[in-house]
Design an enzyme around this catalytic site. Structure first.
Site, PDB file in Angstrom:
ATOM      1  N   ARG B  26       0.815  -1.221   0.000  1.00 42.94           N
ATOM      2  CA  ARG B  26       0.000   0.000   0.000  1.00 42.94           C
ATOM      3  C   ARG B  26       0.851   1.274   0.000  1.00 42.94           C
ATOM      4  O   ARG B  26       0.437   2.316   0.513  1.00 42.94           O
ATOM      5  CB  ARG B  26      -0.970   0.044   1.190  1.00 42.94           C
ATOM      6  N   ARG B  30      -3.411   6.368   0.049  1.00 39.13           N
ATOM      7  CA  ARG B  30      -3.934   7.413   0.921  1.00 39.13           C
ATOM      8  C   ARG B  30      -2.941   8.111   1.823  1.00 39.13           C
ATOM      9  O   ARG B  30      -3.189   9.212   2.298  1.00 39.13           O
ATOM     10  CB  ARG B  30      -5.053   6.832   1.795  1.00 39.13           C
ATOM     11  N   ARG B  39      -6.226  12.447  -6.542  1.00 40.83           N
ATOM     12  CA  ARG B  39      -7.495  11.756  -6.540  1.00 40.83           C
ATOM     13  C   ARG B  39      -8.598  12.724  -6.165  1.00 40.83           C
ATOM     14  O   ARG B  39      -8.470  13.510  -5.228  1.00 40.83           O
ATOM     15  CB  ARG B  39      -7.499  10.630  -5.473  1.00 40.83           C
ATOM     16  N   ASP B  75      -6.551  -3.392  -7.209  1.00 45.30           N
ATOM     17  CA  ASP B  75      -7.242  -3.969  -6.053  1.00 45.30           C
ATOM     18  C   ASP B  75      -7.527  -5.436  -6.326  1.00 45.30           C
ATOM     19  O   ASP B  75      -7.757  -5.825  -7.477  1.00 45.30           O
ATOM     20  CB  ASP B  75      -8.549  -3.229  -5.788  1.00 45.30           C
ATOM     21  N   TYR B 153     -14.525 -12.233   0.990  1.00 42.64           N
ATOM     22  CA  TYR B 153     -15.328 -11.029   0.722  1.00 42.64           C
ATOM     23  C   TYR B 153     -16.640 -11.393   0.030  1.00 42.64           C
ATOM     24  O   TYR B 153     -17.701 -10.868   0.361  1.00 42.64           O
ATOM     25  CB  TYR B 153     -14.540 -10.034  -0.140  1.00 42.64           C
TER      26      TYR B 153
END
Lengths: 350, 350
Positions: B26, B30, B39, B75, B153
C-alpha cells in the site's frame, strides 16, 4: 477436599484425571436463552453488581452443559470501573473509556482498590456460587484482565483494530507504560485476591489482545506485569491460566509467566502448542468458536480432531479458542461437552 | 536485462544482491499527499480504471521513497468486479458485495475474464509504468488476491470480523467452496497473465486473511487454489510472493505453495520465519506498520532490529508486515528506506 480432585483442577496441575475437563470462555451470557430471559436492558456492569443475578448467570451454563467449571460472571474492566476511571461496557461493542489514558497526569486517576468497599458484590457472588457448587466436581474459576489488555482499552478508549495508540505509548514512553501496567497489575491482584478468598479455585488471566505484539514487545511490555499478577496468584495457592488470541509465537514466553496452564486458539495445533510451552505446563483449547455456529457435524468433527491431537498426555483442558459467540446454538455446546467427556482421554486414569 | 539484476528480483530468487531491497505494501495511496491531491472523490475502482491516473499513482511512491519496486495501483477485487459480480470498494471500509455468494446458484454469476475486453486499463497501466521504469533498477510488481481471501469477501459480503460465513461454507459444502475457489483462481490467473504480459516482473498473491484458518483448514481449503495460481505464475517465468497476516503457523505450508517468497508480519521474528519456510525460499517483511505512525526513533530502531535478525543471508525483501496505514507520515517511510539501504546486508555482495 473434593475440589482438589476435580478433573478441572487436576488438569490445571497436569495430573491424571477421571475425564478430560471442558468449559467455555463466555459460557455465561448472551448465547443462552435463560440469560437473555433473566437480563433486562440494564448494563452488564449493573448485572455484575447484583450478586443474586450474577450467581444465577454464572450457574446457568453449569446446569445446562454439565461443564467441569463455572466461570464467574464478571468483566475485566470491573476494577478500573470500580475505582472511578470512567469505563462502561457498551453492548455489542465492549469496554469504552470516556477519557482515555494519555499522559503521566492520568496516573493520578488510579488509586488502590479495596474489594470490601469497591467491589463487595464480587466476593458475594463468588461465595454464593461456591456454596452452590460445594461437594460437586465442578470447579469455580475467577478471572482478571492482564495489564496489557486492560491498558489497551484505557489508552485506545475502546476496542481497537490496530492498537496504534497503546503501541505508540509503550514505545515512546516505556516508563509511563510500565507504571500504567503496574497500577493495573495491582488492581488485578486485588480483584483476584477477593475472588480466591471467597472461594474461586483457579483463575484465568485474560491477555486477550497480546497477540498483536511481537515477541520482543510482549517480553518487554506485557510479560513483566502479568508475571507480577501470576506470582501473587501463586501465593494464593490456586492454579492459573494465561490466555490470549493469536499468541502462537508467544507461547514459549507465556510459559515462563508463572501460569500452570496456557490457553491457545485454533491457529496452532495443541500438539505443537505443547511443544512450545514445554513439559509440566498444561494447555487449554482450542475449538474455533465459529465452527459452533453451524451444523453439529462440523464442531463434533473438529472436537474429535482436537482430542486426537491432544492425545493421552495429562494437562489438557478442552475449551474454545476464544469466547462463545452470541449467536451460538447452545445445543451444539451441549453435544461438544458430551463428546469431550466420552472421548477425551488426556491423562484419564480409569 | 537490467531488470533481472535488480536487487528486488535477485532477493526474490534468494540470490546475492547489491543492497537489501525494500518496498511497502500500500505504498501507493492514501498516506501520500500527492495521491490525495491527485485523486478526487471518485471511487477507487474508477481511479484504477484510468491508466494515466493509475500510472501516476503507481509511480508516486517510487519517486518519493526510492523503493526498489513499484507495485501496481489496483485492487484484489478488480477481476470479480470486472466480470460483473457486483463488488464495490467503499472508502474506509473495503470491498462490499451487493449480493453475496451463498449457494451453487451463485456459481452461474462467474464467467471467464477476457483481460483485453474486461480490464484493458490494467494492461495499459502496467505497460506505461514498465516504460517509465525501463532501464532503472526499480522492479514492477503485479498482484492478485488469493482465492480464499477473495472468497471471504464474496461470501461474507464485505470485511469480516470472525469469517463465520465463509468458514461455515467451506466446512458444510466443501465441494461448492472448492468450485468457488477454482473460479477465483482462474480469474486471478487471467488478471496476473495480463499484468505479466504487459511488463510486471514479479507478482504478489495476497491471502491477507488466511491467518484466521487453522493449519488443517488452510491445507484443505485455501492452499489448493493458491497453488493453482502460483503454478500458472511460474509458467509465466516471474517470481511470486505469497502473503498473509498472522500466518506464522501456516508458513511451512505456504512454503510448499510454489511461491519463491513468503511475506510475514511482525508477530514472528524473520529468523524464525526463515526456519519455517526452509532453505531456498525468501522472506519478506516485517515492520509493524503501526510503529511508523509515531516518532522516527521507534520505526528506525525496529528496522535495525529486523535487519539484524535477518542477518546476511540472501533472500530478504524488507517490507511492512501489513499495508501502510493511511495516517502514516511519508517522511518516516523515506527514512526507513534510507536505513534499509544503508544497513541491510541480506546477501549483499559488495
Amino acid at each position: 477436599m473434593e475440589s482438589q480432585t476435580a478433573p478441572f483442577i487436576g488438569a490445571c496441575l497436569s495430573q491424571p484425571v477421571s475425564r478430560t475437563p471442558v468449559w467455555f470462555m463466555r459460557q455465561a451470557g448472551r448465547s443462552l436463552p435463560e440469560y437473555r430471559a433473566l437480563r433486562g436492558s440494564g448494563s452488564i456492569l449493573e448485572a455484575i453488581g447484583d450478586p443474586d443475578l450474577a450467581t444465577e448467570i454464572t450457574l446457568q451454563p453449569v446446569r445446562r452443559y454439565g461443564v467441569d467449571a463455572a466461570v464467574l460472571f464478571s468483566d475485566i474492566v470491573v476494577p478500573v470501573s470500580a475505582i472511578g476511571f470512567g469505563v462502561d461496557v457498551v453492548p455489542g461493542r465492549g469496554p469504552v473509556v470516556a477519557k482515555p489514558f494519555r499522559s503521566a497526569e492520568d496516573l493520578k486517576r488510579f488509586r488502590p482498590m479495596d474489594p470490601d468497599v469497591d467491589i463487595p458484590y464480587v466476593s458475594s457472588t463468588v461465595a454464593q456460587v461456591a456454596a452452590e457448587l460445594k461437594g460437586s466436581e465442578t470447579a469455580l474459576i475467577g478471572f482478571a484482565g492482564a495489564p496489557f489488555t486492560v491498558a489497551s482499552y484505557l489508552v485506545e478508549g475502546g476496542p481497537s483494530k490496530n492498537f496504534a495508540l497503546v503501541k505508540s505509548l509503550m514505545h515512546t514512553d516505556p516508563e509511563l507504560f510500565a507504571k500504567l501496567c503496574d497500577q493495573l497489575a495491582d488492581l488485578s491482584i486485588s480483584f483476584l485476591q477477593a475472588q480466591v478468598a471467597a472461594g474461586a479455585q483457579a483463575i484465568q488471566l485474560f491477555d486477550s489482545w497480546a497477540g498483536v505484539l511481537s515477541v520482543a514487545e510482549y517480553q518487554r511490555f506485557a510479560l513483566p506485569s502479568s508475571r507480577k499478577v501470576l506470582a501473587a496468584v501463586a501465593s494464593m495457592g490456586v492454579p492459573s491460566i494465561l490466555f490470549g488470541v493469536g499468541c502462537s509465537e508467544l507461547l514459549a514466553t507465556m510459559a515462563t509467566s508463572g501460569a500452570q496452564v496456557i490457553g491457545v486458539d485454533w491457529r496452532i495445533p495443541l500438539s505443537e502448542a505443547r511443544e512450545r510451552v514445554g513439559p509440566g505446563i498444561a494447555v487449554q483449547g482450542n475449538l474455533d468458536p465459529v465452527l459452533c455456529l453451524g451444523d453439529l457435524e462440523v464442531p463434533l468433527a473438529a472436537t474429535d480432531a482436537i482430542l486426537e491431537d491432544a492425545g493421552n498426555l495429562p494437562g489438557h483442558i478442552f475449551n474454545l479458542g476464544h469466547g462463545v459467540l452470541p449467536e451460538t446454538n447452545p445445543d451444539v455446546l451441549t453435544e461438544v461437552v458430551k463428546r469431550v467427556h466420552e472421548r477425551g482421554r488426556a491423562g484419564v486414569t480409569a
